[in-house]
Design a protein around this motif. Sequence first.
Motif, PDB file in Angstrom:
ATOM      1  N   ILE A  67       0.835  -1.206   0.000  1.00  0.00           N
ATOM      2  CA  ILE A  67       0.000   0.000   0.000  1.00  0.00           C
ATOM      3  C   ILE A  67       0.868   1.254   0.000  1.00  0.00           C
ATOM      4  O   ILE A  67       0.553   2.226  -0.699  1.00  0.00           O
ATOM      5  N   ASP A  68       1.981   1.231   0.729  1.00  0.00           N
ATOM      6  CA  ASP A  68       2.907   2.371   0.699  1.00  0.00           C
ATOM      7  C   ASP A  68       3.368   2.656  -0.729  1.00  0.00           C
ATOM      8  O   ASP A  68       3.400   3.817  -1.159  1.00  0.00           O
ATOM      9  N   GLY A  69       3.742   1.603  -1.453  1.00  0.00           N
ATOM     10  CA  GLY A  69       4.195   1.775  -2.833  1.00  0.00           C
ATOM     11  C   GLY A  69       3.118   2.347  -3.729  1.00  0.00           C
ATOM     12  O   GLY A  69       3.383   3.234  -4.556  1.00  0.00           O
ATOM     13  N   LEU A  70       1.881   1.867  -3.568  1.00  0.00           N
ATOM     14  CA  LEU A  70       0.764   2.389  -4.363  1.00  0.00           C
ATOM     15  C   LEU A  70       0.455   3.832  -3.981  1.00  0.00           C
ATOM     16  O   LEU A  70       0.130   4.657  -4.846  1.00  0.00           O
ATOM     17  N   GLU A  71       0.584   4.135  -2.705  1.00  0.00           N
ATOM     18  CA  GLU A  71       0.337   5.506  -2.240  1.00  0.00           C
ATOM     19  C   GLU A  71       1.428   6.450  -2.780  1.00  0.00           C
ATOM     20  O   GLU A  71       1.126   7.558  -3.230  1.00  0.00           O
ATOM     21  N   ASP A  72       2.675   5.996  -2.754  1.00  0.00           N
ATOM     22  CA  ASP A  72       3.781   6.814  -3.270  1.00  0.00           C
ATOM     23  C   ASP A  72       3.599   7.148  -4.751  1.00  0.00           C
ATOM     24  O   ASP A  72       4.012   8.213  -5.211  1.00  0.00           O
ATOM     25  N   ARG A  73       2.974   6.234  -5.499  1.00  0.00           N
ATOM     26  CA  ARG A  73       2.749   6.453  -6.930  1.00  0.00           C
ATOM     27  C   ARG A  73       1.422   7.154  -7.211  1.00  0.00           C
ATOM     28  O   ARG A  73       1.066   7.383  -8.361  1.00  0.00           O
ATOM     29  N   GLY A  74       0.668   7.477  -6.158  1.00  0.00           N
ATOM     30  CA  GLY A  74      -0.562   8.246  -6.312  1.00  0.00           C
ATOM     31  C   GLY A  74      -1.794   7.441  -6.666  1.00  0.00           C
ATOM     32  O   GLY A  74      -2.819   8.012  -7.042  1.00  0.00           O
ATOM     33  N   PHE A  75      -1.753   6.113  -6.507  1.00  0.00           N
ATOM     34  CA  PHE A  75      -2.899   5.267  -6.863  1.00  0.00           C
ATOM     35  C   PHE A  75      -3.910   5.106  -5.729  1.00  0.00           C
ATOM     36  O   PHE A  75      -5.094   4.903  -5.982  1.00  0.00           O
ATOM     37  N   VAL A  76      -3.438   5.156  -4.487  1.00  0.00           N
ATOM     38  CA  VAL A  76      -4.330   5.015  -3.329  1.00  0.00           C
ATOM     39  C   VAL A  76      -3.954   6.061  -2.287  1.00  0.00           C
ATOM     40  O   VAL A  76      -2.866   6.635  -2.332  1.00  0.00           O
ATOM     41  N   LEU A  95      -6.475   8.974 -10.054  1.00  0.00           N
ATOM     42  CA  LEU A  95      -5.491   8.275 -10.878  1.00  0.00           C
ATOM     43  C   LEU A  95      -5.599   6.767 -10.679  1.00  0.00           C
ATOM     44  O   LEU A  95      -5.525   6.003 -11.636  1.00  0.00           O
ATOM     45  N   GLY A  96      -5.792   6.347  -9.432  1.00  0.00           N
ATOM     46  CA  GLY A  96      -5.939   4.926  -9.128  1.00  0.00           C
ATOM     47  C   GLY A  96      -7.141   4.309  -9.807  1.00  0.00           C
ATOM     48  O   GLY A  96      -7.073   3.180 -10.317  1.00  0.00           O
ATOM     49  N   SER A  98      -8.680   5.318 -12.635  1.00  0.00           N
ATOM     50  CA  SER A  98      -8.489   5.199 -14.080  1.00  0.00           C
ATOM     51  C   SER A  98      -7.435   4.141 -14.408  1.00  0.00           C
ATOM     52  O   SER A  98      -7.597   3.370 -15.353  1.00  0.00           O
ATOM     53  N   THR A  99      -6.373   4.089 -13.616  1.00  0.00           N
ATOM     54  CA  THR A  99      -5.330   3.087 -13.842  1.00  0.00           C
ATOM     55  C   THR A  99      -5.868   1.693 -13.581  1.00  0.00           C
ATOM     56  O   THR A  99      -5.578   0.755 -14.331  1.00  0.00           O
ATOM     57  N   TYR A 100      -6.668   1.543 -12.534  1.00  0.00           N
ATOM     58  CA  TYR A 100      -7.267   0.243 -12.230  1.00  0.00           C
ATOM     59  C   TYR A 100      -8.151  -0.235 -13.379  1.00  0.00           C
ATOM     60  O   TYR A 100      -8.071  -1.395 -13.793  1.00  0.00           O
ATOM     61  N   ALA A 101      -8.983   0.659 -13.912  1.00  0.00           N
ATOM     62  CA  ALA A 101      -9.872   0.278 -15.017  1.00  0.00           C
ATOM     63  C   ALA A 101      -9.057  -0.192 -16.225  1.00  0.00           C
ATOM     64  O   ALA A 101      -9.369  -1.226 -16.839  1.00  0.00           O
ATOM     65  N   THR A 102      -8.010   0.525 -16.556  1.00  0.00           N
ATOM     66  CA  THR A 102      -7.145   0.142 -17.677  1.00  0.00           C
ATOM     67  C   THR A 102      -6.446  -1.179 -17.390  1.00  0.00           C
ATOM     68  O   THR A 102      -6.401  -2.075 -18.246  1.00  0.00           O
ATOM     69  N   ALA A 103      -5.897  -1.314 -16.195  1.00  0.00           N
ATOM     70  CA  ALA A 103      -5.159  -2.522 -15.826  1.00  0.00           C
ATOM     71  C   ALA A 103      -6.066  -3.752 -15.799  1.00  0.00           C
ATOM     72  O   ALA A 103      -5.637  -4.853 -16.177  1.00  0.00           O
ATOM     73  N   GLU A 104      -7.308  -3.586 -15.383  1.00  0.00           N
ATOM     74  CA  GLU A 104      -8.250  -4.710 -15.380  1.00  0.00           C
ATOM     75  C   GLU A 104      -8.538  -5.183 -16.814  1.00  0.00           C
ATOM     76  O   GLU A 104      -8.621  -6.374 -17.067  1.00  0.00           O
ATOM     77  N   ARG A 105      -8.700  -4.237 -17.726  1.00  0.00           N
ATOM     78  CA  ARG A 105      -8.899  -4.620 -19.129  1.00  0.00           C
ATOM     79  C   ARG A 105      -7.687  -5.385 -19.645  1.00  0.00           C
ATOM     80  O   ARG A 105      -7.826  -6.381 -20.348  1.00  0.00           O
ATOM     81  N   ILE A 106      -6.512  -4.918 -19.290  1.00  0.00           N
ATOM     82  CA  ILE A 106      -5.275  -5.589 -19.709  1.00  0.00           C
ATOM     83  C   ILE A 106      -5.203  -6.988 -19.107  1.00  0.00           C
ATOM     84  O   ILE A 106      -4.876  -7.960 -19.794  1.00  0.00           O
ATOM     85  N   ARG A 107      -5.505  -7.103 -17.816  1.00  0.00           N
ATOM     86  CA  ARG A 107      -5.468  -8.414 -17.156  1.00  0.00           C
ATOM     87  C   ARG A 107      -6.401  -9.403 -17.829  1.00  0.00           C
ATOM     88  O   ARG A 107      -6.032 -10.544 -18.110  1.00  0.00           O
ATOM     89  N   LEU A 108      -7.607  -8.958 -18.126  1.00  0.00           N
ATOM     90  CA  LEU A 108      -8.576  -9.841 -18.772  1.00  0.00           C
ATOM     91  C   LEU A 108      -8.099 -10.280 -20.157  1.00  0.00           C
ATOM     92  O   LEU A 108      -8.256 -11.440 -20.533  1.00  0.00           O
ATOM     93  N   GLU A 109      -7.493  -9.373 -20.899  1.00  0.00           N
ATOM     94  CA  GLU A 109      -6.978  -9.709 -22.222  1.00  0.00           C
ATOM     95  C   GLU A 109      -5.808 -10.691 -22.125  1.00  0.00           C
ATOM     96  O   GLU A 109      -5.732 -11.653 -22.895  1.00  0.00           O
ATOM     97  N   VAL A 110      -4.906 -10.458 -21.185  1.00  0.00           N
ATOM     98  CA  VAL A 110      -3.780 -11.380 -20.995  1.00  0.00           C
ATOM     99  C   VAL A 110      -4.301 -12.765 -20.625  1.00  0.00           C
ATOM    100  O   VAL A 110      -3.835 -13.778 -21.170  1.00  0.00           O
ATOM    101  N   GLU A 111      -5.259 -12.830 -19.722  1.00  0.00           N
ATOM    102  CA  GLU A 111      -5.827 -14.124 -19.333  1.00  0.00           C
ATOM    103  C   GLU A 111      -6.520 -14.803 -20.508  1.00  0.00           C
ATOM    104  O   GLU A 111      -6.379 -16.015 -20.697  1.00  0.00           O
ATOM    105  N   ARG A 112      -7.258 -14.028 -21.304  1.00  0.00           N
ATOM    106  CA  ARG A 112      -7.944 -14.607 -22.463  1.00  0.00           C
ATOM    107  C   ARG A 112      -6.923 -15.210 -23.428  1.00  0.00           C
ATOM    108  O   ARG A 112      -7.076 -16.346 -23.880  1.00  0.00           O
ATOM    109  N   GLU A 113      -5.879 -14.458 -23.732  1.00  0.00           N
ATOM    110  CA  GLU A 113      -4.835 -14.957 -24.630  1.00  0.00           C
ATOM    111  C   GLU A 113      -4.111 -16.158 -24.033  1.00  0.00           C
ATOM    112  O   GLU A 113      -3.786 -17.116 -24.743  1.00  0.00           O
TER     113      GLU A 113
END
Length: 134
Positions: A67-76, A95-96, A98-113
Amino acid sequence: MVSDRLGYLLKHVLARLTEAQTKALAPHGLNGRDLAVLSAVASGEPLSQLEVASRLRVDRTSIGDLIDGLEDRGFVERRRSPEDRRRNVVALTELGESTYATAERIRLEVEREFLAPLRDGKRFRSDLQALLGE
Protein backbone atom coordinates in the motif's frame (compact mmCIF):
# COMPACT_ATOMS: atom_id res chain seq x y z
CA MET A 1 8.89 -37.78 -15.18
CA VAL A 2 9.00 -34.40 -13.43
CA SER A 3 6.93 -32.64 -16.09
CA ASP A 4 4.02 -35.00 -15.31
CA ARG A 5 3.77 -33.79 -11.71
CA LEU A 6 0.86 -31.50 -10.93
CA GLY A 7 2.94 -29.23 -8.68
CA TYR A 8 5.54 -28.75 -11.40
CA LEU A 9 2.87 -27.95 -14.00
CA LEU A 10 0.99 -25.49 -11.76
CA LYS A 11 4.22 -23.73 -10.73
CA HIS A 12 5.38 -23.25 -14.31
CA VAL A 13 1.97 -22.24 -15.63
CA LEU A 14 1.77 -19.61 -12.88
CA ALA A 15 5.27 -18.37 -13.73
CA ARG A 16 4.32 -17.90 -17.39
CA LEU A 17 1.07 -16.13 -16.57
CA THR A 18 2.86 -13.87 -14.07
CA GLU A 19 5.50 -13.03 -16.67
CA ALA A 20 2.85 -12.14 -19.27
CA GLN A 21 0.91 -9.99 -16.80
CA THR A 22 4.04 -8.25 -15.53
CA LYS A 23 5.09 -7.35 -19.05
CA ALA A 24 1.61 -6.07 -19.98
CA LEU A 25 1.10 -4.05 -16.77
CA ALA A 26 4.61 -2.54 -16.54
CA PRO A 27 3.87 0.46 -18.80
CA HIS A 28 1.16 1.46 -16.30
CA GLY A 29 3.48 1.28 -13.29
CA LEU A 30 1.86 -1.86 -11.87
CA ASN A 31 2.52 -5.53 -11.34
CA GLY A 32 0.12 -8.35 -10.50
CA ARG A 33 0.34 -7.84 -6.75
CA ASP A 34 -0.35 -4.12 -7.14
CA LEU A 35 -3.37 -4.90 -9.28
CA ALA A 36 -4.68 -7.36 -6.69
CA VAL A 37 -4.51 -4.65 -4.02
CA LEU A 38 -6.24 -2.12 -6.30
CA SER A 39 -8.92 -4.71 -7.01
CA ALA A 40 -9.59 -5.27 -3.31
CA VAL A 41 -9.68 -1.53 -2.65
CA ALA A 42 -12.03 -1.02 -5.61
CA SER A 43 -14.47 -3.60 -4.23
CA GLY A 44 -16.92 -0.88 -3.27
CA GLU A 45 -16.77 -1.14 0.50
CA PRO A 46 -14.25 0.87 2.51
CA LEU A 47 -11.53 -1.51 3.73
CA SER A 48 -8.83 -0.98 6.29
CA GLN A 49 -5.28 -2.02 5.49
CA LEU A 50 -5.76 -5.19 7.57
CA GLU A 51 -9.03 -6.00 5.78
CA VAL A 52 -7.25 -5.67 2.42
CA ALA A 53 -4.56 -8.06 3.70
CA SER A 54 -7.18 -10.53 4.88
CA ARG A 55 -9.14 -10.39 1.63
CA LEU A 56 -5.98 -11.06 -0.40
CA ARG A 57 -4.59 -13.60 2.07
CA VAL A 58 -1.43 -11.52 2.30
CA ASP A 59 0.69 -11.25 5.42
CA ARG A 60 -0.24 -8.11 7.32
CA THR A 61 3.39 -6.97 7.40
CA SER A 62 3.64 -7.20 3.58
CA ILE A 63 0.45 -5.28 2.88
CA GLY A 64 1.87 -2.12 4.42
CA ASP A 65 4.73 -2.08 1.92
CA LEU A 66 2.37 -2.80 -0.98
CA ILE A 67 0.00 0.00 0.00
CA ASP A 68 2.91 2.37 0.70
CA GLY A 69 4.19 1.78 -2.83
CA LEU A 70 0.76 2.39 -4.36
CA GLU A 71 0.34 5.51 -2.24
CA ASP A 72 3.78 6.81 -3.27
CA ARG A 73 2.75 6.45 -6.93
CA GLY A 74 -0.56 8.25 -6.31
CA PHE A 75 -2.90 5.27 -6.86
CA VAL A 76 -4.33 5.02 -3.33
CA GLU A 77 -4.60 7.09 -0.19
CA ARG A 78 -5.34 6.35 3.42
CA ARG A 79 -8.36 8.23 4.76
CA ARG A 80 -10.36 8.38 7.95
CA SER A 81 -13.43 6.20 7.76
CA PRO A 82 -16.60 8.31 7.50
CA GLU A 83 -18.38 5.75 9.74
CA ASP A 84 -15.67 5.51 12.42
CA ARG A 85 -13.19 8.36 12.80
CA ARG A 86 -10.81 6.07 14.74
CA ARG A 87 -10.44 3.80 11.71
CA ASN A 88 -8.41 4.41 8.53
CA VAL A 89 -9.46 2.99 5.18
CA VAL A 90 -7.60 2.66 1.91
CA ALA A 91 -9.23 4.37 -1.08
CA LEU A 92 -8.44 4.71 -4.76
CA THR A 93 -7.45 8.15 -5.95
CA GLU A 94 -8.74 9.48 -9.26
CA LEU A 95 -5.49 8.28 -10.88
CA GLY A 96 -5.94 4.93 -9.13
CA GLU A 97 -9.46 4.52 -10.47
CA SER A 98 -8.49 5.20 -14.08
CA THR A 99 -5.33 3.09 -13.84
CA TYR A 100 -7.27 0.24 -12.23
CA ALA A 101 -9.87 0.28 -15.02
CA THR A 102 -7.15 0.14 -17.68
CA ALA A 103 -5.16 -2.52 -15.83
CA GLU A 104 -8.25 -4.71 -15.38
CA ARG A 105 -8.90 -4.62 -19.13
CA ILE A 106 -5.27 -5.59 -19.71
CA ARG A 107 -5.47 -8.41 -17.16
CA LEU A 108 -8.58 -9.84 -18.77
CA GLU A 109 -6.98 -9.71 -22.22
CA VAL A 110 -3.78 -11.38 -21.00
CA GLU A 111 -5.83 -14.12 -19.33
CA ARG A 112 -7.94 -14.61 -22.46
CA GLU A 113 -4.83 -14.96 -24.63
CA PHE A 114 -3.15 -17.20 -22.05
CA LEU A 115 -6.13 -19.57 -21.89
CA ALA A 116 -6.72 -19.55 -25.66
CA PRO A 117 -4.92 -22.89 -26.25
CA LEU A 118 -7.43 -24.65 -23.97
CA ARG A 119 -10.66 -26.07 -25.31
CA ASP A 120 -12.62 -24.52 -22.45
CA GLY A 121 -10.84 -21.77 -20.50
CA LYS A 122 -13.96 -20.99 -18.45
CA ARG A 123 -14.18 -24.62 -17.35
CA PHE A 124 -10.48 -24.61 -16.42
CA ARG A 125 -11.01 -21.53 -14.24
CA SER A 126 -14.06 -23.06 -12.52
CA ASP A 127 -12.16 -26.32 -11.96
CA LEU A 128 -9.36 -24.37 -10.24
CA GLN A 129 -11.93 -22.56 -8.09
CA ALA A 130 -13.44 -25.92 -7.14
CA LEU A 131 -10.01 -27.13 -6.03
CA LEU A 132 -9.76 -24.04 -3.79
CA GLY A 133 -13.26 -24.63 -2.42
CA GLU A 134 -14.62 -21.39 -3.89
